[in-house]
Scaffold this motif. Sequence first.
Motif, PDB file in Angstrom:
ATOM      1  N   LEU A 119      70.397  60.676  32.988  1.00 28.73           N
ATOM      2  CA  LEU A 119      69.876  59.590  32.162  1.00 28.73           C
ATOM      3  C   LEU A 119      68.561  59.076  32.725  1.00 28.73           C
ATOM      4  N   ALA A 120      68.515  58.873  34.031  1.00 29.34           N
ATOM      5  CA  ALA A 120      67.289  58.386  34.657  1.00 29.34           C
ATOM      6  C   ALA A 120      66.143  59.386  34.492  1.00 29.34           C
ATOM      7  N   LEU A 121      66.431  60.668  34.745  1.00 27.85           N
ATOM      8  CA  LEU A 121      65.395  61.695  34.574  1.00 27.85           C
ATOM      9  C   LEU A 121      64.937  61.766  33.128  1.00 27.85           C
ATOM     10  N   GLY A 122      65.873  61.592  32.198  1.00 28.35           N
ATOM     11  CA  GLY A 122      65.543  61.718  30.788  1.00 28.35           C
ATOM     12  C   GLY A 122      64.631  60.636  30.249  1.00 28.35           C
ATOM     13  N   VAL A 123      64.615  59.469  30.890  1.00 29.69           N
ATOM     14  CA  VAL A 123      63.725  58.391  30.437  1.00 29.69           C
ATOM     15  C   VAL A 123      62.441  58.339  31.259  1.00 29.69           C
ATOM     16  N   GLY A 124      62.259  59.319  32.144  1.00 32.50           N
ATOM     17  CA  GLY A 124      61.050  59.345  32.967  1.00 32.50           C
ATOM     18  C   GLY A 124      61.244  58.781  34.356  1.00 32.50           C
ATOM     19  N   GLY A 125      62.487  58.478  34.724  1.00 35.19           N
ATOM     20  CA  GLY A 125      62.758  57.905  36.045  1.00 35.19           C
ATOM     21  C   GLY A 125      62.979  58.978  37.090  1.00 35.19           C
TER      22      GLY A 125
END
Length: 619
Positions: free
Chosen positions: A313-319
Amino acid sequence: MVKYAHLIPLFPFIAFAINILFGRRLKKASAVISITASTISLAIAAVTYAGFLKGGGSYAVGRWLSFGGIPLDFGVTVDGLSCMMLMVVTIVGTLIQVYSVGYMHDDKRFSRFFAYLSLFMGSMLGLLLSDNFVMLYIFWEGVGLCSYLLISFWFERPAAAKAGMKAFITTRIGDTGLLIGILLLFFSAKTLYFRDLGHLGINDALLTVIALLIFCGAVGKSAQFPLHVWLPDAMEGPTPVSALIHAATMVAAGVYLVARTYGLFIAHHGALIWVAYIGAITALMAATIATVNNDIKRILAYSTISQLGLMMLALGVGGYEGGTFHLMTHAFFKALLFLCAGSVIHAVHTQDIFKMGGLLGKMKVTGWTFIIGSLAIAGVPPLSGFWSKDEMLSEILREGHPFLFAIAVITSLLTAFYMFRLIFVVLFGKPRSELHAHESPAVMTIPLAVLAVFSVFAGFFKPVKVEYFMLGVSMFIVIGGIGTAYVFYILGNKVLPASVRSKFSFLYKIILNKYYIDEIYEAALIRPCMSLAKFAASFDLRFVDGAVNLTAYLSMIAGRIQSWFDKYIVDGAVNMVANITWLCSAVFRRLQTGFIQNYILIAFLGLAIMILIKLIGGY
C-alpha cells in the motif's frame, strides 16, 4: 571493498553442496558448516555496505550470454536497497540457523534441513544482488524451490505435503505472470537491466501491462490477495522455516521486486494504483482473520500477510521510503515473533493459544522477548515498528489518499489488538491445561535476545522526522488496540469476547472461515479441474482405450489373415513348386540308371518315335 559483493551468495551454496553430499557423515556438524557459511556472507555483506557508504556501487563481473545480439552481463547491484536487504537476510538467517540447532536437534533429517536452509540463503542473496531480470528470475525460482522443500520438510505428514504443493502451485501462477512480463519487456524494449527501467521509451499502455505482469510475481511470492492462500498453510513446516522464509525474507522478495523495479511503476500511475489497492485489500482482510484465529503460528502468518499488504500500500501511493523501511524493521520483529512462537510450541507441544496461559513465569526469556516483538509490531514508540509504520502512514496521507490512510489506520489498530490478544492469552492468566512448560535452551533463547535488540533499535538506523499529528494517530492505535485486547482477554475473562461473537455471529463466521476464499477456489477452480480430469480419464477409458483395444483387435485379425495368407498362399506356392520339382525328379531320376545299355535303348526308342512321327506326318 564493494568489488567482492558477488561472493556473498557463494558460501551458502558451498555449504549446501557439502551438506547434501556428505550430510549423513557430518551429522550435527552440518549445522556448523551452514552457520559458518552464513556468517562469512554476513561479514562480506557488512564490508560491502561499508564500501557503498564510501562511494562504491554496482559493477559487472563478466559477460554471461547474448540474446539476439543483445549482451547480458553477470553483474551485481550495490545500492541502498540491496545493502539493507543483504544485512537483514544475513543477520536474520544466521540467527535463525543458530536457533534451529536447538529446535531441530532430534530430527532424523537434521543435515538435510541445514542443506536446504543454505540453499535458500544462497538463492535469496543472489536474488538481492541481481542487476537484471534473467539473474533475478533464476534465483527467484530457486527461492520458490526452497520454499517447497522446507514447507513439506516433514512430508510424512499429509498436511505438510499438501501445504508444500499448494505453495508451489499458487506461487507458480504469479511466477508465470512475471516470466511473461520479462519476455514482453525484452522483446519490446530490448533490455533486461533494472537501471534502464526509468527510460524505456515504448508505448505507455504496453509498459503498464508489463508492470502489472511483473507485479503478478510479487503478488504470488509476497502472498497478496488473491494469491495469499498458500502462506497460512505453509505453517505446517518447521517453525524456523516460518521465521526465515515466510516472515523475514522470502515473502519480502515480492515487496523487494516492486521496490527494485520502482522506476517502471512510478512512471505509470495506473499500475502503481493497482499495487496500492491490492495491498490495502490484503492488509485489512488478513488483519481481520488474525483477530479470530486460535493457532499461534497462523495468527503470525496472517499478521505477515497484513504487514506485507501495508508495505505494498505504501509503495503503491509513492511511499517508497516508508515501504522499504518497514520491510527492514518487520523482518527483525516478525522473525523474533515466530521464533518465540516456536519456543512456546517446543515447550508445550500445542499451537492452540487457548490451551496455553500463564507461561511468562515459566518462560521469562521467551515471554519478555515475545512482548518486545509484539510492542514493536504494534508501533509502540520508540521501538522499530513505530518509526517505520509512522513513516508509512505519513506518506500515505501526504500523497492524498485519505481512504487508503483510513484502511492503514484500521489495519494497524487491528494489529495491536490481535498481537496483544495473543500475548494476554498465552503469557498471562492461569494455565488452561496441564502443560509442563519450561524455558528453551540457550541456543534458542540467545537468538531471541539478539533479535529483540534489533526490534528495539533498528528504527534508529534511518533518521525519521516525527509529525505530531501522526504521533497522535500512532498513540491512538497503540492505546486503542492494546487496551481493547486487555479489556477483552484480561478483564473480560473470555465472557466479553463470547458476547461480542454472539452479537456479530454472521460476520464472525465469515471471518473465521477466511472469507470462504479457499472454498470459492475449491468450487470455481479445483473441483471443475478435477471433474475435467476425471472426464478426461473416463474418455480415455471409454474411447481412447476402446479405440486402442479395437485397433489391437483389428491388428490381431489382420495378423491372423496375414498368417493364413503366408501359410497357405505364399508358403503354399513355394511348397507347390517344390512338390512339382520333386515329382518331376521322382519320374526322371528313374531314367538315370547309370547302365549304358539303358541309354542305348532310350536313344533307339527316341529315334523310332521320331521316324514314326515323320511317316505319320508325311514329310
